[in-house]
Design a protein around this motif. Structure first.
Motif, PDB file in Angstrom:
ATOM      1  N   GLU A 150       0.989  -1.196   0.028  1.00  0.00           N
ATOM      2  CA  GLU A 150      -0.015  -0.040   0.112  1.00  0.00           C
ATOM      3  C   GLU A 150       0.986   1.085   0.051  1.00  0.00           C
ATOM      4  OE1 GLU A 150      -3.087   0.162   2.955  1.00  0.00           O
ATOM      5  OE2 GLU A 150      -3.705  -1.795   2.673  1.00  0.00           O
ATOM      6  N   ARG A 151       1.884   1.385   0.790  1.00  0.00           N
ATOM      7  CA  ARG A 151       2.858   2.425   0.903  1.00  0.00           C
ATOM      8  C   ARG A 151       3.443   2.715  -0.408  1.00  0.00           C
ATOM      9  NH1 ARG A 151       5.532   0.660   4.964  1.00  0.00           N
ATOM     10  NH2 ARG A 151       7.447   0.000   3.533  1.00  0.00           N
ATOM     11  N   ILE A 152       4.058   1.828  -0.993  1.00  0.00           N
ATOM     12  CA  ILE A 152       4.612   1.822  -2.081  1.00  0.00           C
ATOM     13  C   ILE A 152       3.688   2.346  -3.366  1.00  0.00           C
ATOM     14  CG2 ILE A 152       5.858   0.576  -4.124  1.00  0.00           C
ATOM     15  CD1 ILE A 152       7.008  -1.453  -1.956  1.00  0.00           C
ATOM     16  N   VAL A 153       2.673   1.693  -3.437  1.00  0.00           N
ATOM     17  CA  VAL A 153       1.485   2.088  -4.582  1.00  0.00           C
ATOM     18  C   VAL A 153       1.322   3.620  -4.388  1.00  0.00           C
ATOM     19  CG1 VAL A 153      -0.607   1.779  -5.750  1.00  0.00           C
ATOM     20  CG2 VAL A 153       0.987  -0.121  -4.994  1.00  0.00           C
ATOM     21  N   ARG A 154       0.831   4.005  -3.158  1.00  0.00           N
ATOM     22  CA  ARG A 154       0.524   5.224  -2.693  1.00  0.00           C
ATOM     23  C   ARG A 154       1.564   6.384  -3.185  1.00  0.00           C
ATOM     24  NH1 ARG A 154      -4.383   6.336  -0.358  1.00  0.00           N
ATOM     25  NH2 ARG A 154      -5.517   4.558   0.754  1.00  0.00           N
ATOM     26  N   PHE A 155       2.542   5.921  -2.656  1.00  0.00           N
ATOM     27  CA  PHE A 155       3.900   6.803  -2.905  1.00  0.00           C
ATOM     28  C   PHE A 155       3.904   7.135  -4.544  1.00  0.00           C
ATOM     29  CE2 PHE A 155       8.534   7.183  -3.892  1.00  0.00           C
ATOM     30  CZ  PHE A 155       8.712   8.401  -3.047  1.00  0.00           C
ATOM     31  N   PHE A 160       4.136  10.820  -7.220  1.00  0.00           N
ATOM     32  CA  PHE A 160       4.815  10.849  -8.748  1.00  0.00           C
ATOM     33  C   PHE A 160       3.821  10.980  -9.786  1.00  0.00           C
ATOM     34  CE2 PHE A 160       8.110  10.011  -5.867  1.00  0.00           C
ATOM     35  CZ  PHE A 160       9.182  10.676  -6.142  1.00  0.00           C
ATOM     36  N   GLY A 161       2.785  10.523  -9.497  1.00  0.00           N
ATOM     37  CA  GLY A 161       1.514  10.452 -10.600  1.00  0.00           C
ATOM     38  C   GLY A 161       1.736   9.356 -11.616  1.00  0.00           C
ATOM     39  N   VAL A 162       2.514   8.171 -10.835  1.00  0.00           N
ATOM     40  CA  VAL A 162       2.491   7.021 -12.021  1.00  0.00           C
ATOM     41  C   VAL A 162       1.206   6.386 -11.956  1.00  0.00           C
ATOM     42  CG1 VAL A 162       3.532   4.845 -11.985  1.00  0.00           C
ATOM     43  CG2 VAL A 162       4.763   6.688 -11.317  1.00  0.00           C
ATOM     44  N   VAL A 166      -4.299  -0.509  -6.981  1.00  0.00           N
ATOM     45  CA  VAL A 166      -4.601  -1.665  -6.638  1.00  0.00           C
ATOM     46  C   VAL A 166      -5.995  -1.694  -6.361  1.00  0.00           C
ATOM     47  CG1 VAL A 166      -4.445  -3.532  -4.636  1.00  0.00           C
ATOM     48  CG2 VAL A 166      -2.527  -1.753  -5.292  1.00  0.00           C
ATOM     49  N   VAL A 167      -6.797  -2.773  -6.989  1.00  0.00           N
ATOM     50  CA  VAL A 167      -8.219  -3.098  -6.694  1.00  0.00           C
ATOM     51  C   VAL A 167      -8.270  -4.303  -6.053  1.00  0.00           C
ATOM     52  CG1 VAL A 167      -8.457  -4.482  -8.960  1.00  0.00           C
ATOM     53  CG2 VAL A 167     -10.239  -3.240  -8.054  1.00  0.00           C
TER      54      VAL A 167
END
Length: 362
Positions: A150-155, A160-162, A166-167
């Motif tokens: 969660e932390r990596i995806v949110r970051f 960074f707008g990547v 995650v669904v």
């Protein structure tokens, strides 16, 4: 902060919580999504399953949306937080290198004998955009993920707008029925996740051969008539600068594919001269240069105010290779159409279909 989904059955004034189960869920999700990508929240067309990359990996599902943006859909399964995130990014970076032709080839392997243009039209009711795979969206599908993922995806997404998200799906069983519940880690907005990356257009768009043009021959009951264009050899447009200006892009030697909107393709020919006002255009008739306005035309090409060049009808002389009457106009789902009077014909699918129908290859 973890994502938690709950489901309760209401029996009168009493609520009974239904406990979710993950048994077999992630193994089934790939097939669920393939059969109905709408469960991810937007209409998509799956173009490949277990797609091999150039680096030894396999993308679980590859799809495109109605803007022709590519969606890399990766299931978490038993991967570690770093593995699933890194794998999605790795696959996304590879997909970003693919051109339009690569996307068409992937779909051809997934559904042999079906053209992507036809499948796109069937799914979305429109023509495949010129820009295919100009941007990518990465989706990790999971029953649950840990705090690190969660932390990596949110970051990546929020800072960074990547376009990675995650669904989550939870599987519920109640009284012999099964239910799926869905939520997103980061607020999901399909409209903002698929903006076109203009720097990739050269690769995502079909190359233009420098010769072929689409021409819209817009008929009207009291105006332009295809019978005239086919009989005397011309295409035309006007009534406003917007309709006539693109005709001026046609040059002698160009090949035009004439299409009557909502009817189909009716002619293919070679441009003989530059665009001129209709009342100044000449065509070859019975071997002689003849003014268009001196011919027995069925249509009306004059309008109020046409002393102004922007209002006047403009025409381009054409030597037709093949024409058909309007009632035999050729159209197939997925073929190219455009609101401009003349546009570069980049759509090889349309060129191939019209060429075959009109016997041009022979």
């Amino acid at each position: 902060m973890g994502i938690e989904m709950g489901l309760w059955r209401a029996d009168g004034d009493a609520l009974t919580r239904i406990v979710p189960t993950a048994v077999g869920l992630e193994a089934q999700l790939e097939s669920y999504i393939e059969s109905d990508p709408m469960i991810l929240g937007e209409a998509m067309l799956v173009i490949g399953r277990q797609v091999p990359t150039a680096h030894g990996g396999y993308i679980d599902l590859l799809a495109i949306d109605e803007t022709a943006a590519a969606h890399v859909i990766e299931l978490k399964r038993d991967k570690t937080p770093r593995d699933v995130t890194a794998q999605a990014l790795d696959y996304g970076s590879w997909v970003a290198t693919l051109g339009r032709a690569d996307i068409l080839n992937i779909f051809a392997n997934y559904q042999p004998g079906v053209a992507l243009e036809e499948a796109f039209d069937a799914q979305f009711g429109g023509t495949l955009p010129e820009d295919v795979n100009a941007t990518q969206v990465l989706t990790i599908v999971a029953a649950s993920v840990d705090a690190a993922t969660e932390r990596i995806v949110r970051f990546l997404n929020e800072d960074f707008g990547v376009p990675i998200n995650v669904v989550f799906f939870r599987h519920f069983h109640d009284n012999g029925s099964s239910y799926l519940a869905r939520t997103w880690l980061v607020e999901h907005d399909p409209q903002t996740s698929t903006a076109v990356t203009h720097s990739r257009r050269a690769k995502s768009r079909e190359p233009w051969n420098g010769q072929d043009w689409y021409v819209s021959f817009g008929e009207s009951s009291d105006g332009r008539q295809w019978h005239d264009g086919a009989t005397y050899g011309f295409v035309s447009g006007g009534g406003d600068k917007w309709f006539s200006r693109t005709l001026k892009n046609l040059t002698p030697g160009s090949r035009v594919f004439a299409c009557i909107p909502k009817v189909g393709y009716v002619g293919v020919g070679t441009v003989l001269g530059e665009a001129k006002r209709f009342d100044q255009t000449t065509v070859l008739n019975a071997g002689a240069e003849t003014s268009l306005i001196g011919l027995p035309l069925q249509g009306n090409y004059r309008r109020d105010g046409d002393e102004d060049d922007d209002i006047a009808e403009w025409a381009v002389p054409v030597e037709w290779t093949h024409t058909v009457p309007r009632e035999k106009g050729f159209w197939k789902p997925g073929m190219f159409a455009n609101q401009n009077t003349a546009a570069k014909m980049r759509n090889q699918f349309t060129i191939d279909q019209v060429s075959e129908a009109f016997g041009l290859d022979a």
